[in-house]
Design a protein around this motif. Structure first.
Motif, PDB file in Angstrom:
ATOM      1  N   ARG A 185       0.817  -1.216   0.000  1.00 12.99           N
ATOM      2  CA  ARG A 185       0.000   0.000   0.000  1.00 12.99           C
ATOM      3  C   ARG A 185       0.847   1.261   0.000  1.00 12.99           C
ATOM      4  O   ARG A 185       0.434   2.306  -0.508  1.00 12.99           O
ATOM      5  CB  ARG A 185      -0.929  -0.002   1.217  1.00 12.99           C
ATOM      6  N   ASP A 186       2.052   1.178   0.578  1.00 15.95           N
ATOM      7  CA  ASP A 186       2.918   2.354   0.652  1.00 15.95           C
ATOM      8  C   ASP A 186       3.406   2.813  -0.722  1.00 15.95           C
ATOM      9  O   ASP A 186       3.948   3.921  -0.850  1.00 15.95           O
ATOM     10  CB  ASP A 186       4.132   2.056   1.545  1.00 15.95           C
ATOM     11  N   GLU A 218      -5.914  -2.770  -1.584  1.00 12.53           N
ATOM     12  CA  GLU A 218      -6.036  -3.879  -0.643  1.00 12.53           C
ATOM     13  C   GLU A 218      -7.501  -4.312  -0.622  1.00 12.53           C
ATOM     14  O   GLU A 218      -8.380  -3.538  -0.229  1.00 12.53           O
ATOM     15  CB  GLU A 218      -5.585  -3.474   0.755  1.00 12.53           C
ATOM     16  N   PRO A 236     -12.969  -4.168   5.815  1.00 16.43           N
ATOM     17  CA  PRO A 236     -12.013  -3.087   5.531  1.00 16.43           C
ATOM     18  C   PRO A 236     -11.292  -3.292   4.206  1.00 16.43           C
ATOM     19  O   PRO A 236     -10.976  -4.417   3.818  1.00 16.43           O
ATOM     20  CB  PRO A 236     -11.034  -3.167   6.706  1.00 16.43           C
ATOM     21  N   SER A 237     -11.034  -2.197   3.516  1.00 16.00           N
ATOM     22  CA  SER A 237     -10.301  -2.238   2.248  1.00 16.00           C
ATOM     23  C   SER A 237      -9.556  -0.923   2.078  1.00 16.00           C
ATOM     24  O   SER A 237      -9.790   0.053   2.805  1.00 16.00           O
ATOM     25  CB  SER A 237     -11.252  -2.462   1.063  1.00 16.00           C
ATOM     26  N   TYR A 238      -8.629  -0.911   1.109  1.00 13.86           N
ATOM     27  CA  TYR A 238      -7.902   0.319   0.785  1.00 13.86           C
ATOM     28  C   TYR A 238      -7.835   0.454  -0.733  1.00 13.86           C
ATOM     29  O   TYR A 238      -7.307  -0.430  -1.398  1.00 13.86           O
ATOM     30  CB  TYR A 238      -6.482   0.274   1.363  1.00 13.86           C
ATOM     31  N   PRO A 297     -11.357   2.690   0.671  1.00 11.70           N
ATOM     32  CA  PRO A 297     -12.672   2.181   1.094  1.00 11.70           C
ATOM     33  C   PRO A 297     -13.567   1.886  -0.105  1.00 11.70           C
ATOM     34  O   PRO A 297     -13.478   2.531  -1.149  1.00 11.70           O
ATOM     35  CB  PRO A 297     -13.237   3.334   1.941  1.00 11.70           C
ATOM     36  N   GLU A 344     -11.029   4.614   5.979  1.00 14.14           N
ATOM     37  CA  GLU A 344      -9.866   3.744   5.784  1.00 14.14           C
ATOM     38  C   GLU A 344      -9.599   2.924   7.035  1.00 14.14           C
ATOM     39  O   GLU A 344      -9.582   3.447   8.148  1.00 14.14           O
ATOM     40  CB  GLU A 344      -8.648   4.602   5.440  1.00 14.14           C
ATOM     41  N   GLY A 345      -9.422   1.612   6.843  1.00 16.57           N
ATOM     42  CA  GLY A 345      -9.154   0.724   7.960  1.00 16.57           C
ATOM     43  C   GLY A 345     -10.389   0.207   8.669  1.00 16.57           C
ATOM     44  O   GLY A 345     -10.276  -0.571   9.618  1.00 16.57           O
ATOM     45  N   SER A 346     -11.591   0.624   8.222  1.00 12.08           N
ATOM     46  CA  SER A 346     -12.839   0.175   8.843  1.00 12.08           C
ATOM     47  C   SER A 346     -13.760  -0.408   7.778  1.00 12.08           C
ATOM     48  O   SER A 346     -13.632  -0.085   6.597  1.00 12.08           O
ATOM     49  CB  SER A 346     -13.543   1.343   9.541  1.00 12.08           C
TER      50      SER A 346
END
Length: 323
Positions: A124-125, A154, A183-185, A187, A213-215
């Protein structure tokens, strides 16, 4: 006499200087024009960069840089992530490929060359801007650069889920449904459909979307009884099957598309009422001849019951008297 000769000499010198300046200016302009012509005719041109718009986390990503050198020679190709150089190709060097240590970047050397570079196991970075810089060799060393953005996605680990409050709704019923995904990246986005038609937010059709993000991503759909979309389906019941297909579509860029569906029945039945039988306000079944089965409970029968009661009371009184 001397004064006149001096003036003439100064004027001639001035004219010569003006002519020299004009000649110098013309020469400089000619050099620029010639240089541009040479560069356009035989230099670097048509530089294009090709970077995936999105790639799934953990997969490989190939970045490509296409260019036309014509008769010029390549000096170097450099790749940057943001402002950091991570890959360099210089064909005239003993070791043409040079990789720089940049956090998160893992170059696949076997699949990287003068026109492309492959990154293994992207994270992701590595979402961000990538630049390709190409320079031609002497004498001009003309350089051009292009940039493009890449998104590392993600995906959610679980399948999306839809829940409905009622599987059968009447013409005067409120309707509520909810759709969620892990959760996804970045969202996920959730879109609602009924029978393939997208549902839009209106005063009668409330749609909420919680995406962070992250939820998990969560969306709810609330439709009022007299919304135009439901009334249209109720009016069409005589012609079509009395049900609708509710769908929630979950998407993440062009990398993830899932559709969850639920059939909802439409009921035109009047509101339910409680039967007097259930409350004990009516007699039981009628006889086959149509007479009520509670005929024994007529007024005469009730009087007979009262007479029996009086007789029993008299008997009891007589018995006590004898004692």
């Amino acid at each position: 006499m001397c004064t006149g000769s001096l003036k003439r000499a100064c004027h001639a010198l001035w004219q010569a200087l003006r002519t020299t300046h004009a000649i110098f200016h013309m020469l400089a302009l000619s050099c620029i024009i010639i240089s541009d012509l040479l560069q356009s005719a035989h230099g670097l041109k048509d530089l294009k960069i090709f970077v995936p718009d999105a790639v799934i986390m953990g997969n490989a990503a190939t970045l490509s840089c296409q260019y036309d050198l014509e008769k010029a020679q390549l000096y170097s190709v450099r790749w940057y992530f943001g402002q950091e150089e991570f890959y360099r190709y210089v064909p005239r060097e003993a070791k043409p490929v040079l990789v720089f240590n940049v956090a998160g970047i893992n170059v696949d050397m076997a699949n990287s060359d003068a026109t492309s570079v492959t990154l293994k196991g992207v994270t992701r970075d590595l979402t961000g801007s990538y630049q390709c810089e190409v320079s031609e060799d002497a004498p001009l060393f003309h350089t051009d650069i292009r940039s493009a953005h890449m998104q590392v996605v993600e995906l959610p680990k679980d399948e999306p889920v839809m829940k409905v409050e009622k599987k059968v709704i009447g013409v005067n019923d409120n309707f509520h449904a909810a759709c969620s995904v892990g959760p996804s990246y970045p969202p996920a986005n959730i879109t609602w459909y009924i029978n393939g038609r997208k549902i839009y937010k209106t005063p009668m059709q409330r749609i909420t979307l919680d995406a962070f993000e992250g939820s998990p991503t969560y969306s709810s759909l609330d439709i009022a009884p007299h919304s135009q979309v439901l009334q249209g389906f109720f009016q069409a019941i005589p012609k079509y099957l009395p049900n609708i297909l509710l769908s929630c579509e979950v998407s993440i860029l062009q990398m993830f598309h899932k559709n969850v569906q639920q059939r909802i029945a439409l009921s035109m039945a009047p509101p339910t009422t409680v039967s007097p039988n259930l409350l004990g306000l009516e007699g039981s079944k009628r006889y086959a001849n149509g007479d009520p089965d509670n005929s024994a409970l007529t007024g005469a029968a009730q009087c007979s019951s009262s007479a029996v009661g009086v007789l029993l009371l008299a008997v009891a009184t007589l018995t006590v008297a004898q004692l």
